[in-house]
Design an enzyme around this catalytic site. Sequence first.
Site, PDB file in Angstrom:
ATOM      1  N   ALA A 188       0.841  -1.199   0.000  1.00 30.66           N
ATOM      2  CA  ALA A 188       0.000   0.000   0.000  1.00 30.66           C
ATOM      3  C   ALA A 188       0.865   1.234   0.000  1.00 30.66           C
ATOM      4  O   ALA A 188       2.001   1.225   0.479  1.00 30.66           O
ATOM      5  CB  ALA A 188      -0.919   0.009   1.227  1.00 30.66           C
ATOM      6  N   CYS A 189       0.341   2.312  -0.585  1.00 25.98           N
ATOM      7  CA  CYS A 189       0.924   3.623  -0.373  1.00 25.98           C
ATOM      8  C   CYS A 189      -0.076   4.388   0.490  1.00 25.98           C
ATOM      9  O   CYS A 189      -0.884   3.790   1.192  1.00 25.98           O
ATOM     10  CB  CYS A 189       1.229   4.336  -1.686  1.00 25.98           C
ATOM     11  SG  CYS A 189      -0.219   4.748  -2.665  1.00 25.98           S
ATOM     12  N   ILE A 190      -0.087   5.678   0.435  1.00 25.93           N
ATOM     13  CA  ILE A 190      -0.929   6.450   1.337  1.00 25.93           C
ATOM     14  C   ILE A 190      -2.413   6.182   1.111  1.00 25.93           C
ATOM     15  O   ILE A 190      -3.196   6.070   2.052  1.00 25.93           O
ATOM     16  CB  ILE A 190      -0.631   7.951   1.186  1.00 25.93           C
ATOM     17  CG1 ILE A 190       0.788   8.242   1.686  1.00 25.93           C
ATOM     18  CG2 ILE A 190      -1.631   8.795   1.989  1.00 25.93           C
ATOM     19  CD1 ILE A 190       1.228   9.651   1.481  1.00 25.93           C
TER      20      ILE A 190
END
Length: 484
Positions: free
Chosen positions: A429-431
């Site tokens: 995941a990123c943000i």
Amino acid sequence: MNILGYLQKIGRALMVPVAVLPAAAILMGIGYWIDPNGWGGGSPVAAFLIKAGAAIIDSMPVLFAVGVAYGMSKDKDGSAALAGLVGFLVVTTLLSPGAVAQIKGIPADQVPAAFAKISNQFVGILCGVIAAELYNRFSSVELHKALAFFSGRRLVPIVTSVVMIVVSFILMAVWPVIYGGLVSFGESIVSLGSTGAGIYAFFNRLLIPVGLHHALNSVFWFDVAGINDIPNFLGGQSSIDAGKGIVGVTGMYQAGFFPIMMFGLPGAALAIYHSAKKENKEKVASIMIAAAFAAFFTGVTEPLEFSFMFVAPVLYVIHALLTGLSVFIAASMQWIAGFGFSAGLVDMVLSSRNPLATHWYMLLVQGLVFFGLYYVVFRAVIVKFNLKTPGREDDEAVPAQAQTTDRTELARQYLEVLGGQENLVTIDACITRLRLTLKDRSIVDERKLKALGAAGVVKLGEQNLQVILGPLAEIIAGEMKVLR
């Protein structure tokens, strides 16, 4: 993995070092608020906070090396981060001007200027990528019993140091060319002034669907091509004193995003709500209010953008054009504010007393104009072309937000819709996005993903899938890993 998928992997890893920027912005922003006149010169507390934030900003290249190596490693182990640090230290030491002069046997004044800029985010990213690949390859290797202590993860920093010697000698030949190309690209945009800032912002939005905007941002926001807009802005008075910050110029690649994030996109959300069918308005309101508030307060816009990005691409192109226009106007008028995370209310307040923030309050006036512009344009286009934005679908109800507040249960539901744990190769995941690699993407039910609360789905290559969740993405990804 195809090239696009690999670039996606790098883009995801870039969010690890970028995530520390808010800490620098908060520390320096509070420092400027405490001492609005002396900028740390009249208050020990302010000076302490500003210097603490500057410590982060000034170390961004090494943070990129460590963060990217960690983010791209297969199991997010600290040994990969250590290898990234080792690689960066080897390269930047061997390619320092003094070392280059000694190795080549030339006078110091004949060393190409590129080597004076060897400690930059581009080299940090390169070292991080190489270190991560070495970690993924050698972290499970077992040596002979006599050398068993150095097996596995302990081997990686050693291998990295050796490989980086070779990389350094390659860079000794090619770095001046790479650096010259990056600088020429940056200078070509800078030479266009406000128009160049607008062009950058336009492409910044267009690249968001595939997550490659981070690569473009690094050229303008950091010291890849000598622009370094974010660190120079956050440096405030010290940047001005050092000749790195120019009042009315530094921050031009950031300022125009505030009217878009804080006002323009909420205006689009209102247009989408008013254009929805009567029976769907309540459901659309719940989605749009949450997404608009996130955009206004924090500058996180992906949940809102993905609500219309794929169902109405023409609206997204209009959004990109209006973003370019906003950045152009702000740069032309020298209405400047900056950010450490994104162009939301929090960053605007923190940057308002920065000595490089000029007429920042006019961005609020510009924002009100863009709120109306987005609302009028989006509503007119939606109605005229009968676009199927949320609430206007013909064959399905508007996706409802998931009712459960239990993150573990929500993660379990996402796993089920994605085809179960056996269908997931990697989870990250990123943000705002789940970034997944699947064995069989065809069994994923996109309608059910949206019913769980996903704002959108992006398909890349044959196996890669991104699910836009907003700030919950990293939490859900963590829970999904535990459930596996």
